[in-house]
Design a protein around this motif. Structure first.
Motif, PDB file in Angstrom:
ATOM      1  N   ASP A  18     -51.506  -6.676  63.567  1.00  0.00           N
ATOM      2  CA  ASP A  18     -51.621  -7.971  64.240  1.00  0.00           C
ATOM      3  C   ASP A  18     -50.324  -8.336  64.953  1.00  0.00           C
ATOM      4  O   ASP A  18     -50.064  -9.498  65.242  1.00  0.00           O
ATOM      5  CB  ASP A  18     -51.994  -9.062  63.240  1.00  0.00           C
ATOM      6  CG  ASP A  18     -50.994  -9.180  62.092  1.00  0.00           C
ATOM      7  OD1 ASP A  18     -49.959  -8.464  62.120  1.00  0.00           O
ATOM      8  OD2 ASP A  18     -51.236  -9.977  61.174  1.00  0.00           O
ATOM      9  N   LYS A  19     -49.520  -7.308  65.256  1.00  0.00           N
ATOM     10  CA  LYS A  19     -48.242  -7.531  65.928  1.00  0.00           C
ATOM     11  C   LYS A  19     -48.387  -7.635  67.442  1.00  0.00           C
ATOM     12  O   LYS A  19     -47.449  -8.069  68.122  1.00  0.00           O
ATOM     13  CB  LYS A  19     -47.264  -6.399  65.595  1.00  0.00           C
ATOM     14  CG  LYS A  19     -46.894  -6.296  64.122  1.00  0.00           C
ATOM     15  CD  LYS A  19     -45.922  -5.149  63.904  1.00  0.00           C
ATOM     16  CE  LYS A  19     -45.549  -5.023  62.436  1.00  0.00           C
ATOM     17  NZ  LYS A  19     -44.594  -3.886  62.210  1.00  0.00           N
ATOM     18  N   PHE A  20     -49.517  -7.185  67.969  1.00  0.00           N
ATOM     19  CA  PHE A  20     -49.676  -7.101  69.417  1.00  0.00           C
ATOM     20  C   PHE A  20     -50.793  -8.008  69.897  1.00  0.00           C
ATOM     21  O   PHE A  20     -51.728  -8.318  69.157  1.00  0.00           O
ATOM     22  CB  PHE A  20     -49.950  -5.658  69.834  1.00  0.00           C
ATOM     23  CG  PHE A  20     -48.993  -4.666  69.242  1.00  0.00           C
ATOM     24  CD1 PHE A  20     -47.694  -4.575  69.706  1.00  0.00           C
ATOM     25  CD2 PHE A  20     -49.389  -3.843  68.197  1.00  0.00           C
ATOM     26  CE1 PHE A  20     -46.808  -3.672  69.154  1.00  0.00           C
ATOM     27  CE2 PHE A  20     -48.512  -2.931  67.632  1.00  0.00           C
ATOM     28  CZ  PHE A  20     -47.207  -2.846  68.110  1.00  0.00           C
ATOM     29  N   LYS A  21     -50.730  -8.385  71.156  1.00  0.00           N
ATOM     30  CA  LYS A  21     -51.767  -9.222  71.751  1.00  0.00           C
ATOM     31  C   LYS A  21     -52.870  -8.391  72.397  1.00  0.00           C
ATOM     32  O   LYS A  21     -53.853  -8.936  72.896  1.00  0.00           O
ATOM     33  CB  LYS A  21     -51.154 -10.159  72.787  1.00  0.00           C
ATOM     34  CG  LYS A  21     -50.205 -11.200  72.185  1.00  0.00           C
ATOM     35  CD  LYS A  21     -49.671 -12.146  73.229  1.00  0.00           C
ATOM     36  CE  LYS A  21     -48.770 -13.203  72.601  1.00  0.00           C
ATOM     37  NZ  LYS A  21     -48.221 -14.152  73.605  1.00  0.00           N
ATOM     38  N   THR A  22     -52.702  -7.084  72.411  1.00  0.00           N
ATOM     39  CA  THR A  22     -53.715  -6.196  72.972  1.00  0.00           C
ATOM     40  C   THR A  22     -54.178  -5.196  71.919  1.00  0.00           C
ATOM     41  O   THR A  22     -53.425  -4.851  70.996  1.00  0.00           O
ATOM     42  CB  THR A  22     -53.181  -5.422  74.185  1.00  0.00           C
ATOM     43  OG1 THR A  22     -52.023  -4.672  73.793  1.00  0.00           O
ATOM     44  CG2 THR A  22     -52.802  -6.367  75.309  1.00  0.00           C
ATOM     45  N   SER A  23     -55.398  -4.755  72.060  1.00  0.00           N
ATOM     46  CA  SER A  23     -55.949  -3.675  71.233  1.00  0.00           C
ATOM     47  C   SER A  23     -55.965  -2.402  72.067  1.00  0.00           C
ATOM     48  O   SER A  23     -56.217  -2.442  73.270  1.00  0.00           O
ATOM     49  CB  SER A  23     -57.366  -4.011  70.766  1.00  0.00           C
ATOM     50  OG  SER A  23     -57.372  -5.170  69.965  1.00  0.00           O
ATOM     51  N   TYR A  24     -55.713  -1.282  71.413  1.00  0.00           N
ATOM     52  CA  TYR A  24     -55.629   0.005  72.110  1.00  0.00           C
ATOM     53  C   TYR A  24     -56.718   0.931  71.587  1.00  0.00           C
ATOM     54  O   TYR A  24     -56.937   1.023  70.374  1.00  0.00           O
ATOM     55  CB  TYR A  24     -54.253   0.628  71.897  1.00  0.00           C
ATOM     56  CG  TYR A  24     -54.066   1.963  72.563  1.00  0.00           C
ATOM     57  CD1 TYR A  24     -53.657   2.047  73.893  1.00  0.00           C
ATOM     58  CD2 TYR A  24     -54.296   3.150  71.877  1.00  0.00           C
ATOM     59  CE1 TYR A  24     -53.485   3.266  74.513  1.00  0.00           C
ATOM     60  CE2 TYR A  24     -54.119   4.375  72.490  1.00  0.00           C
ATOM     61  CZ  TYR A  24     -53.719   4.430  73.806  1.00  0.00           C
ATOM     62  OH  TYR A  24     -53.554   5.641  74.423  1.00  0.00           O
ATOM     63  N   PHE A  25     -57.399   1.627  72.506  1.00  0.00           N
ATOM     64  CA  PHE A  25     -58.489   2.544  72.168  1.00  0.00           C
ATOM     65  C   PHE A  25     -58.232   3.897  72.820  1.00  0.00           C
ATOM     66  O   PHE A  25     -57.633   3.982  73.887  1.00  0.00           O
ATOM     67  CB  PHE A  25     -59.835   2.019  72.692  1.00  0.00           C
ATOM     68  CG  PHE A  25     -60.200   0.635  72.271  1.00  0.00           C
ATOM     69  CD1 PHE A  25     -61.173   0.420  71.308  1.00  0.00           C
ATOM     70  CD2 PHE A  25     -59.588  -0.465  72.851  1.00  0.00           C
ATOM     71  CE1 PHE A  25     -61.526  -0.860  70.925  1.00  0.00           C
ATOM     72  CE2 PHE A  25     -59.937  -1.754  72.478  1.00  0.00           C
ATOM     73  CZ  PHE A  25     -60.903  -1.952  71.513  1.00  0.00           C
ATOM     74  N   SER A  26     -58.721   4.937  72.184  1.00  0.00           N
ATOM     75  CA  SER A  26     -58.633   6.265  72.782  1.00  0.00           C
ATOM     76  C   SER A  26     -59.813   7.100  72.315  1.00  0.00           C
ATOM     77  O   SER A  26     -60.225   7.020  71.154  1.00  0.00           O
ATOM     78  CB  SER A  26     -57.317   6.946  72.386  1.00  0.00           C
ATOM     79  OG  SER A  26     -57.251   8.271  72.885  1.00  0.00           O
ATOM     80  N   ALA A  27     -60.381   7.874  73.229  1.00  0.00           N
ATOM     81  CA  ALA A  27     -61.452   8.826  72.913  1.00  0.00           C
ATOM     82  C   ALA A  27     -61.115  10.129  73.622  1.00  0.00           C
ATOM     83  O   ALA A  27     -61.250  10.229  74.841  1.00  0.00           O
ATOM     84  CB  ALA A  27     -62.814   8.289  73.358  1.00  0.00           C
ATOM     85  N   GLN A  28     -60.642  11.115  72.864  1.00  0.00           N
ATOM     86  CA  GLN A  28     -60.125  12.350  73.442  1.00  0.00           C
ATOM     87  C   GLN A  28     -60.829  13.562  72.855  1.00  0.00           C
ATOM     88  O   GLN A  28     -60.974  13.682  71.634  1.00  0.00           O
ATOM     89  CB  GLN A  28     -58.618  12.479  73.143  1.00  0.00           C
ATOM     90  CG  GLN A  28     -57.784  11.299  73.575  1.00  0.00           C
ATOM     91  CD  GLN A  28     -57.338  11.421  75.019  1.00  0.00           C
ATOM     92  OE1 GLN A  28     -56.997  12.493  75.495  1.00  0.00           O
ATOM     93  NE2 GLN A  28     -57.327  10.292  75.711  1.00  0.00           N
ATOM     94  N   MET A  29     -61.253  14.459  73.726  1.00  0.00           N
ATOM     95  CA  MET A  29     -61.717  15.763  73.296  1.00  0.00           C
ATOM     96  C   MET A  29     -60.493  16.668  73.089  1.00  0.00           C
ATOM     97  O   MET A  29     -59.553  16.640  73.889  1.00  0.00           O
ATOM     98  CB  MET A  29     -62.643  16.392  74.337  1.00  0.00           C
ATOM     99  CG  MET A  29     -64.050  15.812  74.371  1.00  0.00           C
ATOM    100  SD  MET A  29     -65.000  16.372  72.943  1.00  0.00           S
ATOM    101  CE  MET A  29     -66.590  15.619  73.304  1.00  0.00           C
ATOM    102  N   ALA A  30     -60.496  17.434  72.013  1.00  0.00           N
ATOM    103  CA  ALA A  30     -59.400  18.362  71.728  1.00  0.00           C
ATOM    104  C   ALA A  30     -59.937  19.782  71.767  1.00  0.00           C
ATOM    105  O   ALA A  30     -60.952  20.088  71.135  1.00  0.00           O
ATOM    106  CB  ALA A  30     -58.788  18.067  70.358  1.00  0.00           C
ATOM    107  N   ALA A  31     -59.257  20.643  72.525  1.00  0.00           N
ATOM    108  CA  ALA A  31     -59.721  22.017  72.677  1.00  0.00           C
ATOM    109  C   ALA A  31     -58.512  22.944  72.786  1.00  0.00           C
ATOM    110  O   ALA A  31     -57.440  22.533  73.242  1.00  0.00           O
ATOM    111  CB  ALA A  31     -60.599  22.157  73.920  1.00  0.00           C
TER     112      ALA A  31
END
Length: 226
Positions: A18-31
């Motif tokens: 809860d330190k930031f005013k933004t939420s961060y998302f990531s969806a990465q394929m790993a190969a």
């Protein structure tokens, strides 16, 4: 921080904060980083970023992100050791700061899922004009690397030092490989990668793990798995 498997070969890393005013998302394929697939993976994620069935072009995507209070979403291609990671990163205002109890988490994860599971197609295939456009853009970007002498020299040094090893493979592949990729090859690569690829999901924000896991599970429910 917690890590869990949502479904076969799909993993979610959750970092509560809860330190930031933004939420961060990531969806990465790993190969694994391979000369034969590096260019296809890089091209594929750029083509997928052009639109979904619900938001079929850049203008529609822009309007959708504007409705999400100016959320940001963009494709990424990274190299970590002898692995290639390609997919999308996104950020938005953390739900704690939205008026009238509005929620963005589920809306943004749904959009991330659409890029993978429901891209814009024609006749059951990826759009040829998007493939042609992004292929030219990436080929030009690869060729322009020589204009930055410092990064070009560093890359050539690694290619010579690690010759014959996966680490020497260029992140985006070669311009020649890019020019040879056809719509049929890229579409087939997408159809084979989707059910077999390793998907790494990531969230950092104030939402509890149960809610985040539920949002991602719903967004990627249509992801085929083998």
């Amino acid at each position: 921080m917690t890590r869990q498997m949502l479904m076969d070969n799909v993993y979610l890393t959750h970092i509560p904060s809860d330190k930031f005013k933004t939420s961060y998302f990531s969806a990465q394929m790993a190969a694994p980083l391979r000369a034969g697939t590096a260019g296809r993976n890089a091209l594929l994620v750029n083509v997928l970023s052009r639109g979904t069935a619900r938001c079929p072009d850049i203008e529609a995507l822009g309007r959708e992100l504007d409705l999400l209070y100016g959320a940001r979403l963009e494709p990424t291609v990274r190299k970590k050791g002898e692995n290639q990671l390609f997919g999308f990163v996104a950020s938005c205002v953390d739900d704690r700061f939205l008026p009238k109890g509005e929620k963005l988490l589920e809306k943004l994860t749904d959009l991330l899922g659409e890029f993978y599971c429901n891209p814009i197609t024609r006749g059951g295939r990826l759009l040829e004009e998007y493939v042609e456009s992004e292929r030219e853009n990436l080929a030009d970007l690869i060729r322009s690397d020589i204009n930055d002498k410092r990064s070009y020299a560093a890359r050539r040094l690694l290619e010579e030092m690690c010759a014959g090893e996966p680490y020497a493979v260029r992140l985006l592949g070669s311009a020649e490989d890019m020019e040879r990729i056809t719509l049929e090859e890229l579409d087939a690569h997408y159809r084979s990668m989707l059910p077999q690829g390793r998907l790494e999901l990531f969230y950092c924000g104030s939402a509890p793990e149960e809610r985040v896991a539920g949002a991602f599970a719903r967004a990627f429910a249509r992801l085929p798995r083998e």
